[in-house]
Scaffold this motif. Sequence first.
Motif, PDB file in Angstrom:
ATOM      1  N   GLY A   1     -20.822  -4.884  35.055  1.00 17.69           N
ATOM      2  CA  GLY A   1     -21.313  -6.070  35.747  1.00 17.69           C
ATOM      3  C   GLY A   1     -21.863  -7.144  34.833  1.00 17.69           C
ATOM      4  N   THR A   2     -21.610  -7.025  33.521  1.00 14.25           N
ATOM      5  CA  THR A   2     -22.094  -8.014  32.549  1.00 14.25           C
ATOM      6  C   THR A   2     -20.924  -8.541  31.727  1.00 14.25           C
ATOM      7  N   PRO A   3     -20.368  -9.679  32.116  1.00 10.09           N
ATOM      8  CA  PRO A   3     -19.172 -10.210  31.441  1.00 10.09           C
ATOM      9  C   PRO A   3     -19.311 -10.365  29.933  1.00 10.09           C
ATOM     10  N   LEU A   4     -20.453 -10.859  29.452  1.00 14.91           N
ATOM     11  CA  LEU A   4     -20.600 -11.138  28.026  1.00 14.91           C
ATOM     12  C   LEU A   4     -20.467  -9.899  27.146  1.00 14.91           C
ATOM     13  N   THR A   5     -21.000  -8.797  27.610  1.00  9.01           N
ATOM     14  CA  THR A   5     -20.985  -7.584  26.777  1.00  9.01           C
ATOM     15  C   THR A   5     -19.838  -6.643  27.117  1.00  9.01           C
ATOM     16  N   SER A   6     -18.976  -7.037  28.038  1.00  2.00           N
ATOM     17  CA  SER A   6     -17.852  -6.184  28.431  1.00  2.00           C
ATOM     18  C   SER A   6     -16.614  -6.500  27.602  1.00  2.00           C
ATOM     19  N   SER A   7     -15.606  -5.660  27.739  1.00  4.20           N
ATOM     20  CA  SER A   7     -14.348  -5.840  27.013  1.00  4.20           C
ATOM     21  C   SER A   7     -13.190  -5.836  28.008  1.00  4.20           C
ATOM     22  N   PRO A   8     -13.003  -6.934  28.752  1.00  2.00           N
ATOM     23  CA  PRO A   8     -11.968  -6.968  29.789  1.00  2.00           C
ATOM     24  C   PRO A   8     -10.566  -7.125  29.209  1.00  2.00           C
ATOM     25  N   ILE A   9      -9.583  -6.758  30.008  1.00  2.00           N
ATOM     26  CA  ILE A   9      -8.181  -6.875  29.591  1.00  2.00           C
ATOM     27  C   ILE A   9      -7.821  -8.314  29.258  1.00  2.00           C
ATOM     28  N   ILE A  10      -8.386  -9.271  30.001  1.00  2.61           N
ATOM     29  CA  ILE A  10      -8.023 -10.679  29.783  1.00  2.61           C
ATOM     30  C   ILE A  10      -8.511 -11.202  28.441  1.00  2.61           C
ATOM     31  N   LEU A  11      -9.322 -10.425  27.738  1.00  2.00           N
ATOM     32  CA  LEU A  11      -9.802 -10.850  26.418  1.00  2.00           C
ATOM     33  C   LEU A  11      -8.774 -10.596  25.324  1.00  2.00           C
ATOM     34  N   MET A  12      -7.797  -9.738  25.593  1.00  2.00           N
ATOM     35  CA  MET A  12      -6.858  -9.319  24.552  1.00  2.00           C
ATOM     36  C   MET A  12      -6.017 -10.457  23.971  1.00  2.00           C
ATOM     37  N   PRO A  13      -5.529 -11.405  24.773  1.00  2.00           N
ATOM     38  CA  PRO A  13      -4.840 -12.541  24.148  1.00  2.00           C
ATOM     39  C   PRO A  13      -5.750 -13.314  23.195  1.00  2.00           C
ATOM     40  N   GLY A  14      -7.048 -13.377  23.533  1.00  2.00           N
ATOM     41  CA  GLY A  14      -7.997 -14.041  22.650  1.00  2.00           C
ATOM     42  C   GLY A  14      -8.152 -13.320  21.320  1.00  2.00           C
ATOM     43  N   VAL A  15      -8.104 -11.987  21.361  1.00  2.68           N
ATOM     44  CA  VAL A  15      -8.163 -11.208  20.123  1.00  2.68           C
ATOM     45  C   VAL A  15      -6.938 -11.516  19.261  1.00  2.68           C
ATOM     46  N   LEU A  16      -5.790 -11.655  19.906  1.00  4.45           N
ATOM     47  CA  LEU A  16      -4.572 -12.007  19.162  1.00  4.45           C
ATOM     48  C   LEU A  16      -4.680 -13.400  18.548  1.00  4.45           C
ATOM     49  N   VAL A  17      -5.368 -14.311  19.247  1.00  3.86           N
ATOM     50  CA  VAL A  17      -5.599 -15.645  18.690  1.00  3.86           C
ATOM     51  C   VAL A  17      -6.387 -15.525  17.383  1.00  3.86           C
ATOM     52  N   LEU A  18      -7.427 -14.711  17.389  1.00  5.94           N
ATOM     53  CA  LEU A  18      -8.220 -14.516  16.170  1.00  5.94           C
ATOM     54  C   LEU A  18      -7.360 -13.999  15.025  1.00  5.94           C
ATOM     55  N   LEU A  19      -6.509 -13.017  15.330  1.00  6.61           N
ATOM     56  CA  LEU A  19      -5.656 -12.436  14.291  1.00  6.61           C
ATOM     57  C   LEU A  19      -4.648 -13.459  13.766  1.00  6.61           C
ATOM     58  N   LEU A  20      -4.044 -14.215  14.669  1.00  7.71           N
ATOM     59  CA  LEU A  20      -3.072 -15.229  14.249  1.00  7.71           C
ATOM     60  C   LEU A  20      -3.721 -16.311  13.399  1.00  7.71           C
ATOM     61  N   GLU A  21      -4.886 -16.783  13.845  1.00 11.74           N
ATOM     62  CA  GLU A  21      -5.554 -17.851  13.103  1.00 11.74           C
ATOM     63  C   GLU A  21      -6.036 -17.371  11.746  1.00 11.74           C
ATOM     64  N   ALA A  22      -6.493 -16.126  11.681  1.00 14.52           N
ATOM     65  CA  ALA A  22      -6.931 -15.575  10.394  1.00 14.52           C
ATOM     66  C   ALA A  22      -5.751 -15.466   9.427  1.00 14.52           C
ATOM     67  N   GLY A  23      -4.622 -14.957   9.929  1.00 14.60           N
ATOM     68  CA  GLY A  23      -3.438 -14.841   9.081  1.00 14.60           C
ATOM     69  C   GLY A  23      -2.900 -16.192   8.651  1.00 14.60           C
ATOM     70  N   ALA A  24      -2.856 -17.135   9.588  1.00 21.34           N
ATOM     71  CA  ALA A  24      -2.355 -18.472   9.272  1.00 21.34           C
ATOM     72  C   ALA A  24      -3.266 -19.181   8.280  1.00 21.34           C
ATOM     73  N   ALA A  25      -4.570 -19.040   8.471  1.00 20.07           N
ATOM     74  CA  ALA A  25      -5.517 -19.666   7.547  1.00 20.07           C
ATOM     75  C   ALA A  25      -5.380 -19.077   6.147  1.00 20.07           C
ATOM     76  N   ALA A  26      -5.198 -17.762   6.079  1.00 15.53           N
ATOM     77  CA  ALA A  26      -5.008 -17.111   4.782  1.00 15.53           C
ATOM     78  C   ALA A  26      -3.760 -17.655   4.088  1.00 15.53           C
ATOM     79  N   GLY A  27      -2.679 -17.852   4.868  1.00 12.43           N
ATOM     80  CA  GLY A  27      -1.462 -18.416   4.306  1.00 12.43           C
ATOM     81  C   GLY A  27      -1.661 -19.830   3.802  1.00 12.43           C
ATOM     82  N   HIS A  28      -2.329 -20.653   4.607  1.00 15.48           N
ATOM     83  CA  HIS A  28      -2.575 -22.043   4.211  1.00 15.48           C
ATOM     84  C   HIS A  28      -3.443 -22.124   2.953  1.00 15.48           C
ATOM     85  N   VAL A  29      -4.512 -21.321   2.931  1.00 16.34           N
ATOM     86  CA  VAL A  29      -5.420 -21.354   1.788  1.00 16.34           C
ATOM     87  C   VAL A  29      -4.737 -20.818   0.533  1.00 16.34           C
TER      88      VAL A  29
END
Length: 204
Positions: A72-100
């Motif tokens: 019942g606490t959205p902020l501290t939970s790990s819902p399924i809809i968060l998974m695309p956001g996790v992929l965003v983090l991974l993509l941006e980290a990889g892309a930033a590493a490539g650019h740098v």
Amino acid sequence: MTEQTDYFDDRIADAILHGSPYERLRVRRNSLFDQRISTKLAWQSVVLLALSLVGPITLGYSESVAALFPGGTPLTSSPIILMPGVLVLLLEAGAAAGHVAVAATILINESDLSTRRMRQLLSVEEMASFYGLIGGALLLTITVAFFLLGYAGVETIQQYTTAGAQGPFDTSGTGLSVLAVSTVAFVGSVMLFTASRLLDTRMR
């Protein structure tokens, strides 16, 4: 249209007249991603900043919608809809590493780089730009859209859940919370924007 055309013409002319060999090669290349690395890192920082809003978005949920999240606490939970956001983090980290990495190679060895090597670096840069900007933006849109779905009410959310199937706010089982992803995205946004400003002054 004329002002926009003049802007691109001026940018190309400035790169040809005052830019480094790598910058001159980039603007002559027929590519969707012919912007400077510093500019693309700044755009990536915007993507991450937008992702960091998923935390604040959950604070406005009604009690009935918040109750759909594990515990019942959205902020501290790990819902399924968060998974695309996790992929965003991974993509941006990889892309930033490539650019740098490309930027570092240019800053350290540009005078010794052959045209062939610079073209190879441009290919790496373009791939990083595609995944970081196109792929990241698409996954970001999906993530934010799902989180905004919470404002449509419980009845609307239940329409997306078939009997016996997992709902969009059910636990993902990864242990990654909304707060953690939101915080990492914000910190990453600040880091990428800072890097973009540093490279903007160095790669001229």
